[in-house]
Scaffold this motif. Structure first.
Motif, PDB file in Angstrom:
ATOM      1  N   ARG A 117       0.844  -1.198   0.000  1.00 36.47           N
ATOM      2  CA  ARG A 117       0.000   0.000   0.000  1.00 36.47           C
ATOM      3  C   ARG A 117       0.873   1.239   0.000  1.00 36.47           C
ATOM      4  NH1 ARG A 117      -3.300   0.706   4.715  1.00 36.47           N
ATOM      5  NH2 ARG A 117      -4.391   2.234   3.508  1.00 36.47           N
ATOM      6  N   VAL A 118       0.661   2.102  -0.978  1.00 33.33           N
ATOM      7  CA  VAL A 118       1.423   3.347  -1.065  1.00 33.33           C
ATOM      8  C   VAL A 118       0.644   4.468  -0.384  1.00 33.33           C
ATOM      9  CG1 VAL A 118       2.461   5.020  -2.630  1.00 33.33           C
ATOM     10  CG2 VAL A 118       2.492   2.586  -3.207  1.00 33.33           C
ATOM     11  N   ARG A 119      -0.658   4.557  -0.693  1.00 31.33           N
ATOM     12  CA  ARG A 119      -1.513   5.596  -0.094  1.00 31.33           C
ATOM     13  C   ARG A 119      -2.471   4.957   0.892  1.00 31.33           C
ATOM     14  NH1 ARG A 119      -2.470   5.822  -5.189  1.00 31.33           N
ATOM     15  NH2 ARG A 119      -0.953   6.917  -6.440  1.00 31.33           N
ATOM     16  N   ARG A 120      -2.975   5.767   1.786  1.00 29.76           N
ATOM     17  CA  ARG A 120      -3.913   5.258   2.792  1.00 29.76           C
ATOM     18  C   ARG A 120      -5.199   4.733   2.171  1.00 29.76           C
ATOM     19  NH1 ARG A 120      -4.598   9.118   7.748  1.00 29.76           N
ATOM     20  NH2 ARG A 120      -4.300   7.271   8.982  1.00 29.76           N
ATOM     21  N   THR A 121      -5.549   5.222   0.991  1.00 34.96           N
ATOM     22  CA  THR A 121      -6.795   4.801   0.345  1.00 34.96           C
ATOM     23  C   THR A 121      -6.610   3.576  -0.545  1.00 34.96           C
ATOM     24  OG1 THR A 121      -6.366   6.378  -1.418  1.00 34.96           O
ATOM     25  CG2 THR A 121      -7.795   7.104   0.393  1.00 34.96           C
ATOM     26  N   ASP A 122      -5.369   3.097  -0.725  1.00 30.89           N
ATOM     27  CA  ASP A 122      -5.138   1.901  -1.539  1.00 30.89           C
ATOM     28  C   ASP A 122      -5.718   0.687  -0.834  1.00 30.89           C
ATOM     29  OD1 ASP A 122      -3.778   3.440  -3.329  1.00 30.89           O
ATOM     30  OD2 ASP A 122      -1.779   2.758  -2.728  1.00 30.89           O
ATOM     31  N   ARG A 123      -6.136  -0.276  -1.656  1.00 29.24           N
ATOM     32  CA  ARG A 123      -6.675  -1.511  -1.082  1.00 29.24           C
ATOM     33  C   ARG A 123      -5.553  -2.294  -0.412  1.00 29.24           C
ATOM     34  NH1 ARG A 123     -11.224  -4.071  -2.766  1.00 29.24           N
ATOM     35  NH2 ARG A 123     -12.698  -2.718  -3.787  1.00 29.24           N
ATOM     36  N   GLY A 124      -5.894  -2.921   0.695  1.00 28.25           N
ATOM     37  CA  GLY A 124      -4.933  -3.768   1.393  1.00 28.25           C
ATOM     38  C   GLY A 124      -5.148  -5.230   1.038  1.00 28.25           C
ATOM     39  N   ASN A 125      -4.126  -6.035   1.222  1.00 20.66           N
ATOM     40  CA  ASN A 125      -4.231  -7.463   0.956  1.00 20.66           C
ATOM     41  C   ASN A 125      -3.947  -8.218   2.255  1.00 20.66           C
ATOM     42  OD1 ASN A 125      -4.087 -10.073   0.112  1.00 20.66           O
ATOM     43  ND2 ASN A 125      -2.569  -9.724  -1.482  1.00 20.66           N
ATOM     44  N   PRO A 126      -4.965  -8.827   2.855  1.00 21.74           N
ATOM     45  CA  PRO A 126      -4.768  -9.507   4.141  1.00 21.74           C
ATOM     46  C   PRO A 126      -3.769 -10.657   4.079  1.00 21.74           C
ATOM     47  CG  PRO A 126      -7.100  -9.456   3.539  1.00 21.74           C
ATOM     48  CD  PRO A 126      -6.345  -8.886   2.403  1.00 21.74           C
TER      49      PRO A 126
ATOM     50  N   ARG B  49      -9.487   1.359   3.895  1.00 23.83           N
ATOM     51  CA  ARG B  49     -10.059   2.423   4.714  1.00 23.83           C
ATOM     52  C   ARG B  49      -8.968   3.032   5.576  1.00 23.83           C
ATOM     53  NH1 ARG B  49     -15.081  -1.192   6.207  1.00 23.83           N
ATOM     54  NH2 ARG B  49     -16.304  -0.812   4.338  1.00 23.83           N
ATOM     55  N   ASN B  50      -9.176   4.241   6.011  1.00 24.29           N
ATOM     56  CA  ASN B  50      -8.205   4.918   6.866  1.00 24.29           C
ATOM     57  C   ASN B  50      -8.207   4.374   8.283  1.00 24.29           C
ATOM     58  OD1 ASN B  50      -7.435   6.499   4.769  1.00 24.29           O
ATOM     59  ND2 ASN B  50      -8.746   8.209   5.306  1.00 24.29           N
TER      60      ASN B  50
END
Length: 115
Positions: free
Chosen positions: A31-40, A69-70
């Motif tokens: 994740r580069v930005r806080r709004t990027d999707r995360g991968n569990p 999400r933030n």
């Protein structure tokens, strides 16, 4: 997390230290930005949840991580809660032995009682 970086969670760490160390963990290295999707699946915090959290908490985390999400700090708080819950009984038992070692006479009298 590593002892070399001084961010490993030790069995003897007080609750506040454990929470602080977990709060600084990277949630998803991609994740580069806080709004990027995360991968569990690649998230180190997600791995800790798989080990320490209840099934209900795991479900919450899996819903929250992929959406970028933030509120990912909440995910770290959830894993901290689970780890602290596991560490507290161990630390309480350890305190008994620390007290015993502080006064060796009491310690040895419990181990080798005289008849």
């Amino acid at each position: 997390m590593s002892k070399s970086y001084d961010n490993a969670v030790m069995l003897t760490d007080p609750e506040l230290v454990v929470r602080q160390k977990l709060k600084t963990m990277v949630t998803d290295p991609a994740r580069v930005r806080r709004t990027d999707r995360g991968n569990p699946d690649v998230c180190p915090v997600g791995d800790l949840h798989k080990i320490f959290s209840s099934p209900e908490t795991k479900a919450k985390v899996e819903r929250r991580l992929p959406f970028g999400r933030n509120r990912l700090h909440r995910v770290q708080e959830l894993v901290a809660d689970a780890i602290v819950k596991i560490l507290n009984p161990m630390q309480e038992r350890r305190k008994k032995y620390e007290i015993s070692l502080a006064s060796p006479g009491i310690f040895w009298s419990r181990i080798c009682p005289r008849s």
